[in-house]
Enzyme design. Sequence first.
Site, short mmCIF file in Angstrom:
data_model
loop_
_atom_site.label_atom_id
_atom_site.label_comp_id
_atom_site.label_asym_id
_atom_site.label_seq_id
_atom_site.Cartn_x
_atom_site.Cartn_y
_atom_site.Cartn_z
N ARG A 2 0.85 -1.18 0.00
CA ARG A 2 0.00 0.00 0.00
C ARG A 2 0.89 1.24 0.00
O ARG A 2 1.89 1.29 0.72
CB ARG A 2 -0.92 0.04 1.23
CG ARG A 2 -2.04 -0.99 1.21
CD ARG A 2 -3.08 -0.69 0.14
NE ARG A 2 -4.21 -1.60 0.16
CZ ARG A 2 -4.28 -2.73 -0.50
NH1 ARG A 2 -3.23 -3.13 -1.24
NH2 ARG A 2 -5.36 -3.50 -0.45
N GLU A 36 -4.55 6.60 -7.53
CA GLU A 36 -4.61 5.59 -8.58
C GLU A 36 -5.91 5.75 -9.37
O GLU A 36 -6.96 5.95 -8.76
CB GLU A 36 -4.53 4.18 -7.98
CG GLU A 36 -3.21 3.90 -7.29
CD GLU A 36 -3.11 2.47 -6.74
OE1 GLU A 36 -4.06 1.67 -6.98
OE2 GLU A 36 -2.11 2.16 -6.08
N HIS A 71 -0.36 -1.23 -10.15
CA HIS A 71 -1.05 -1.99 -9.10
C HIS A 71 -1.48 -3.36 -9.63
O HIS A 71 -2.67 -3.70 -9.63
CB HIS A 71 -2.25 -1.23 -8.54
CG HIS A 71 -2.60 -1.65 -7.14
ND1 HIS A 71 -3.23 -0.82 -6.25
CD2 HIS A 71 -2.41 -2.83 -6.48
CE1 HIS A 71 -3.42 -1.46 -5.10
NE2 HIS A 71 -2.91 -2.68 -5.23
#
Length: 323
Positions: free
Chosen positions: A241, A270, A289
Amino acid sequence: MSTDTISIALLDDYHDVAERYADWTTLGPQVRVQTFRDYLPEAERAEALQPFDVIVAMRERTPFPATLIESLPKLRLLVTTGMRNLAIDMDACTRRGVVVCGAPGGADANTATAELAWAHILALFKNLTTEDANMRRGLWQTGMPRPLAGKCLGVVGLGKLGTAVAQVGKAFGMTVQAWSPNLTPERAEEAGVTYVPKDALFADADVVSVHLILSDRTRHVVDADALAAMKPSAFLVNTSRAGLVDQEALLDALRKGRIAGAGLDVFDEEPLPPTDALRVLDNVVLTPHLGYVSAENFTAFYGNAVNAVQAWLAGKPVRVLNA
């Protein structure tokens, strides 16, 4: 549940697979499904989602703060892929009477993230992104790759992911050290690695890989002091994270060459904006990601999401996260 039409929004389906990886028609003719492939900007989100009774969120791609929950009067069920979603205000959902259910992924989720962490580590040590770009420009051998054997891997967080990453490091002949706020020397020994204090881990490591759950206790666990303790030749890899790392401190360290580079799969915002400063740094390996992204995992996500909606329609919701 009534026989009125039920409208379902499938959010952030970047790969356009949600309607192929699960059979949404099994929910019945009264159910209407709409897929949102592109990320909904915050300014457009409430208006776009107001018509829906059910929303299926892909992990934490779209945040659901109280202000958004309160602006969606029709919303009755919110399904999140995965069994934890810090981007959803659970208390706001409970106040509004919105049921939040989880949809677990496949068994390969942890393995896939550990594999991606190692893809970053190898890319950094072997200059892969730079050499690939230079080969396409007609150049040849522009950097000096580094061996992994004999180097020190520092693992921050020794749960399932951290342990998997540590085992690969040992296979490469690396010295593996670990630390986390709750880790004990005994637990580290069980995993076959050495426990060290936080300051020693960052000072000793040739690469630090971060594998913690984000919480108030772990936010910015990799701070300016931790980055300053690292060798100028060392790398930082974060596939967990973004909030675990002080992003401003990291950007400053990368720009000034205080660490050799970083491998990043997670970001404060994001999708990462096209103009983000990280995109122009040549000492960073960036991926969008991807740690949990695989056909197997998404098939499980969406199949379990269908199951969650079916159970809710039957009046017996499953895997309720805000009970």
